[in-house]
Design a protein around this motif. Structure first.
Motif, mmCIF file in Angstrom:
data_model
loop_
_atom_site.group_PDB
_atom_site.id
_atom_site.type_symbol
_atom_site.label_atom_id
_atom_site.label_comp_id
_atom_site.label_asym_id
_atom_site.label_seq_id
_atom_site.Cartn_x
_atom_site.Cartn_y
_atom_site.Cartn_z
ATOM 1 N N MET A 129 0.848 -1.202 0.000
ATOM 2 C CA MET A 129 0.000 0.000 0.000
ATOM 3 C C MET A 129 0.879 1.246 0.000
ATOM 4 N N GLU A 130 0.524 2.199 -0.848
ATOM 5 C CA GLU A 130 1.282 3.443 -0.887
ATOM 6 C C GLU A 130 1.036 4.258 0.369
ATOM 7 N N SER A 131 1.919 5.219 0.626
ATOM 8 C CA SER A 131 1.810 6.067 1.809
ATOM 9 C C SER A 131 1.565 7.512 1.404
ATOM 10 N N VAL A 132 0.866 8.226 2.260
ATOM 11 C CA VAL A 132 0.699 9.667 2.132
ATOM 12 C C VAL A 132 1.306 10.310 3.367
ATOM 13 N N ARG A 133 2.266 11.182 3.165
ATOM 14 C CA ARG A 133 2.932 11.832 4.287
ATOM 15 C C ARG A 133 2.166 13.063 4.747
ATOM 16 N N LEU A 134 2.021 13.158 6.047
ATOM 17 C CA LEU A 134 1.500 14.377 6.634
ATOM 18 C C LEU A 134 2.479 15.527 6.403
ATOM 19 N N THR A 135 1.966 16.743 6.460
ATOM 20 C CA THR A 135 2.774 17.954 6.358
ATOM 21 C C THR A 135 2.839 18.625 7.723
ATOM 22 N N GLU A 136 4.019 19.050 8.150
ATOM 23 C CA GLU A 136 4.131 19.761 9.425
ATOM 24 C C GLU A 136 3.261 21.011 9.394
ATOM 25 N N TYR A 137 2.556 21.252 10.503
ATOM 26 C CA TYR A 137 1.582 22.340 10.534
ATOM 27 C C TYR A 137 1.872 23.374 11.617
ATOM 28 N N ALA A 138 2.029 22.951 12.863
ATOM 29 C CA ALA A 138 2.237 23.910 13.956
ATOM 30 C C ALA A 138 3.031 23.246 15.062
ATOM 31 N N ARG A 139 3.894 24.020 15.691
ATOM 32 C CA ARG A 139 4.755 23.508 16.767
ATOM 33 C C ARG A 139 4.677 24.454 17.962
ATOM 34 N N LEU A 140 4.464 23.879 19.143
ATOM 35 C CA LEU A 140 4.467 24.675 20.368
ATOM 36 C C LEU A 140 5.863 25.249 20.590
ATOM 37 N N PRO A 141 5.969 26.563 20.774
ATOM 38 C CA PRO A 141 7.291 27.158 20.994
ATOM 39 C C PRO A 141 7.993 26.537 22.207
ATOM 40 N N LEU A 201 -6.308 5.721 4.504
ATOM 41 C CA LEU A 201 -7.173 6.655 3.797
ATOM 42 C C LEU A 201 -7.859 5.962 2.630
ATOM 43 N N THR A 202 -9.174 6.140 2.514
ATOM 44 C CA THR A 202 -9.905 5.740 1.323
ATOM 45 C C THR A 202 -10.678 6.952 0.825
ATOM 46 N N TYR A 203 -10.949 6.959 -0.476
ATOM 47 C CA TYR A 203 -11.528 8.146 -1.089
ATOM 48 C C TYR A 203 -12.868 7.828 -1.734
ATOM 49 N N GLY A 204 -13.706 8.839 -1.832
ATOM 50 C CA GLY A 204 -14.996 8.658 -2.459
ATOM 51 C C GLY A 204 -15.457 9.911 -3.168
ATOM 52 N N ARG A 205 -16.395 9.708 -4.089
ATOM 53 C CA ARG A 205 -17.012 10.811 -4.827
ATOM 54 C C ARG A 205 -18.430 11.005 -4.294
ATOM 55 N N ILE A 206 -18.741 12.233 -3.909
ATOM 56 C CA ILE A 206 -20.028 12.525 -3.303
ATOM 57 C C ILE A 206 -21.080 12.734 -4.398
ATOM 58 N N THR A 207 -22.166 11.945 -4.345
ATOM 59 C CA THR A 207 -23.285 12.109 -5.258
ATOM 60 C C THR A 207 -24.504 12.595 -4.470
ATOM 61 N N GLU A 208 -25.647 12.602 -5.119
ATOM 62 C CA GLU A 208 -26.859 13.102 -4.482
ATOM 63 C C GLU A 208 -27.233 12.288 -3.247
ATOM 64 N N HIS A 209 -27.096 10.963 -3.343
ATOM 65 C CA HIS A 209 -27.559 10.112 -2.253
ATOM 66 C C HIS A 209 -26.499 9.141 -1.733
ATOM 67 N N THR A 210 -25.335 9.093 -2.352
ATOM 68 C CA THR A 210 -24.321 8.113 -1.967
ATOM 69 C C THR A 210 -22.930 8.729 -2.001
ATOM 70 N N VAL A 211 -21.991 8.024 -1.413
ATOM 71 C CA VAL A 211 -20.571 8.289 -1.627
ATOM 72 C C VAL A 211 -20.018 7.095 -2.388
ATOM 73 N N GLU A 212 -19.642 7.305 -3.637
ATOM 74 C CA GLU A 212 -19.156 6.223 -4.484
ATOM 75 C C GLU A 212 -17.649 6.068 -4.293
ATOM 76 N N PRO A 213 -17.199 4.874 -3.917
ATOM 77 C CA PRO A 213 -15.766 4.692 -3.637
ATOM 78 C C PRO A 213 -14.904 4.880 -4.872
ATOM 79 N N GLU A 214 -13.750 5.491 -4.677
ATOM 80 C CA GLU A 214 -12.740 5.610 -5.716
ATOM 81 C C GLU A 214 -11.695 4.515 -5.520
ATOM 82 N N PRO A 215 -11.045 4.064 -6.564
ATOM 83 C CA PRO A 215 -10.058 2.986 -6.413
ATOM 84 C C PRO A 215 -8.833 3.452 -5.637
ATOM 85 N N GLY A 216 -8.209 2.484 -4.951
ATOM 86 C CA GLY A 216 -6.967 2.769 -4.247
ATOM 87 C C GLY A 216 -7.177 3.194 -2.819
#
Length: 290
Positions: free
Chosen positions: A1-13, A231-246
């Motif tokens: 499975m491929e990976s998606v890296r988080l991006t650094e956002y905020a650090r407590l001083p 993480l899984t992805y989907g496309r939002i339709t009127e009544h459903t969320v249709e899964p995207e591959p991967g």
């Protein structure tokens, strides 16, 4: 499975590193807040104590000193007027477990929103969206039974979820995303995607996901994060969320696996803080990781 890296956002001083962290969050405007004390408050009903909120906002850092905090292990979020709301996740009947502070750090309101808070997120109008776990939905406190509610910052009930036929149920508010004045929830047990407008209008879309812990939405697409950091992805339709591959595993910015985390979901972003840590990183569905 491929990976998606988080991006650094905020650090407590570093200057605040010696203080005890009670809670941290990312608000409706993308500002990061850390709720700090000199030492952890003792268990049980807390004697009033002083706390400090450190805020990071686009490179600027500032402090708000809170006086007379009365909560043992509070959650935190910010209000548009510069104030803050704190809430104890567990509560007893007739005990006020939400405390609101003004922009000067003065306690201004206390009230109740129900037991077993799993999610506490403010929106850009200053309203509070509260999602409850199954211990609240099936517990003794009727305020928790709807599973998802919207409150004013002075404790007035504005909206509550009402179950309906089929998948329109709320046994446990597993994931909550608040963006602008709209909320999206993914509850157990059928895991529908529920969209709630500020006017109380509700739209339901069926999904094929399970074990959801977070979600991000943008441009007709949604990303679901499960309990295994997948993480899984989907496309939002009127009544459903249709899964995207991967599918992809969400990992630290350095590529290593996450080791326990808490999430704040805001529109296209899932903000991640690892358990016991103070730093925040972010996944953005619109960032082009796929």
């Amino acid at each position: 499975m491929e990976s998606v890296r988080l991006t650094e956002y905020a650090r407590l001083p570093r200057a605040y590193g010696r203080l005890h962290l009670l809670h941290s969050t990312v608000d409706a405007y993308g500002r990061t807040h850390w709720l700090l004390t000199e030492a952890a408050p003792g268990p049980g009903p807390a004697d009033p104590y002083e706390a400090l909120v450190v805020t990071a906002d686009r490179g600027d850092v500032y402090e708000t000193h809170l006086g007379a905090v009365r909560l043992y292990r509070p959650r935190l979020d910010a209000l548009p007027d510069g104030g803050f709301v704190l809430a104890e996740a567990r509560s007893k009947p007739r005990v006020h477990h939400v405390q609101v502070f003004d922009a000067l750090g003065r306690s201004s309101w206390t009230f109740r929103v129900g037991d077993a808070i799993g999610h506490l997120l403010t929106d850009t109008s200053g309203a509070l969206w509260v999602g409850h776990s199954d211990e609240g939905v099936y517990g003794d406190d009727p305020l928790s039974h709807p599973g998802l509610r919207r409150w004013s910052s002075t404790g007035e009930p504005l909206w509550s979820f009402s179950p309906g036929p089929g998948p329109l149920d709320m046994s446990d508010c597993l994931a909550l995303n608040v963006h602008g004045t709209t909320a999206w929830a993914c509850p157990y047990m059928h895991h529908p995607l529920i969209e709630v407008g500020a006017d109380g209008s509700v739209r339901l879309r069926t999904t094929r996901v399970r074990r959801v812990s977070g979600l991000a939405l943008e441009g007709g697409r949604v990303a679901f994060l499960d309990l295994d950091d997948v993480l899984t992805y989907g496309r939002i339709t009127e009544h459903t969320v249709e899964p995207e591959p991967g599918a992809a595993r969400l990992v630290r910015p350095d590529g290593r696996a996450l080791a326990g985390r808490s999430l704040v979901c805001r529109g296209p972003r899932i903000h991640v803080r690892e358990r016991g840590g103070t730093d925040w990183s972010v996944f953005d569905i619109g960032r082009g990781d796929r």
